[in-house]
Design an enzyme around this catalytic site. Structure first.
Site, PDB file in Angstrom:
ATOM      1  N   SER A  27       0.797  -1.230   0.000  1.00  0.00           N
ATOM      2  CA  SER A  27       0.000   0.000   0.000  1.00  0.00           C
ATOM      3  C   SER A  27       0.828   1.277   0.000  1.00  0.00           C
ATOM      4  CB  SER A  27      -0.966   0.017   1.180  1.00  0.00           C
ATOM      5  OG  SER A  27      -0.281   0.240   2.391  1.00  0.00           O
ATOM      6  N   LYS A  74       0.370   4.885   6.751  1.00  0.00           N
ATOM      7  CA  LYS A  74      -0.195   5.640   5.629  1.00  0.00           C
ATOM      8  C   LYS A  74       0.401   7.046   5.605  1.00  0.00           C
ATOM      9  CE  LYS A  74      -3.057   2.293   4.742  1.00  0.00           C
ATOM     10  NZ  LYS A  74      -2.700   1.381   3.697  1.00  0.00           N
TER      11      LYS A  74
END
EC number: 3.4.21.-
Length: 177
Positions: A43, A91
């Site tokens: 990711s 993230k």
């Protein structure tokens, strides 16, 4: 024989004193100041794990910066997953409270980030479970700020706080129309 037992006893006593001082100091340091973590998954490619599943980057996580919610757009942060509290995810911060962000993916809508929240996304948009899926994230879920890649040695570097060029913020609510 008596002398050797005295030496062993002194050594054991010194070891115990050191152990009972070092362990609480180490635990406090890892909990309050910094720790290391292995990054898994795709990711955050290409920033983290550019080699895919063959390698896992190890990053330094700084707890100090997020303690007072000192986060900036572009920071890479570790946070408790809003969907699974047993899991931590990593993230990039895309928007802060009050910012207007255009979602990515099939919905393509505009969201104003509420007070006390941030908008986070993975750098590899097609392979990231992020705010585009679960919405803005409470600042209370922040765990740490990723500052450096420590492993593998050839990737040792400081992680920069930069927004991807395609994720520039909407300047005003009129831009949404």
């Amino acid at each position: 024989m008596v002398q050797s037992q005295g030496w062993v006893r002194r050594y054991f006593k010194a070891f115990c004193k050191g152990f009972f001082v070092a362990v609480p100091v180490a635990v406090t340091f890892l909990d309050r100041v910094a720790c290391v973590a292995r990054v898994e998954g795709a990711s955050m490619q290409p920033s983290l794990n550019p080699g895919g599943s063959q390698s896992s980057d190890v990053v330094l996580l700084n707890h100090w910066k997020v303690r007072n919610f000192e986060v900036q757009r572009g920071d890479i942060v570790s946070l408790v997953s809003p969907k699974n509290p047993e899991q931590k995810i990593i993230k990039r911060v895309i928007a802060l409270e009050g910012d207007i962000v255009k979602t990515m993916g099939h919905k393509n809508r505009y969201v104003k980030v509420p007070r006390g929240h941030i908008w986070v996304e993975g750098d590899h948009h097609g392979h990231s479970f992020d705010s585009n899926s679960f919405g803005p994230v409470s600042l209370g879920l922040l765990h740490a700020h990723a500052t450096h890649i420590l492993w593998p040695p050839k990737r040792w570097q400081k992680l920069e706080s930069v927004l991807p060029p395609e994720r520039l913020l909407v300047q005003s609510e009129e831009d949404c129309l």
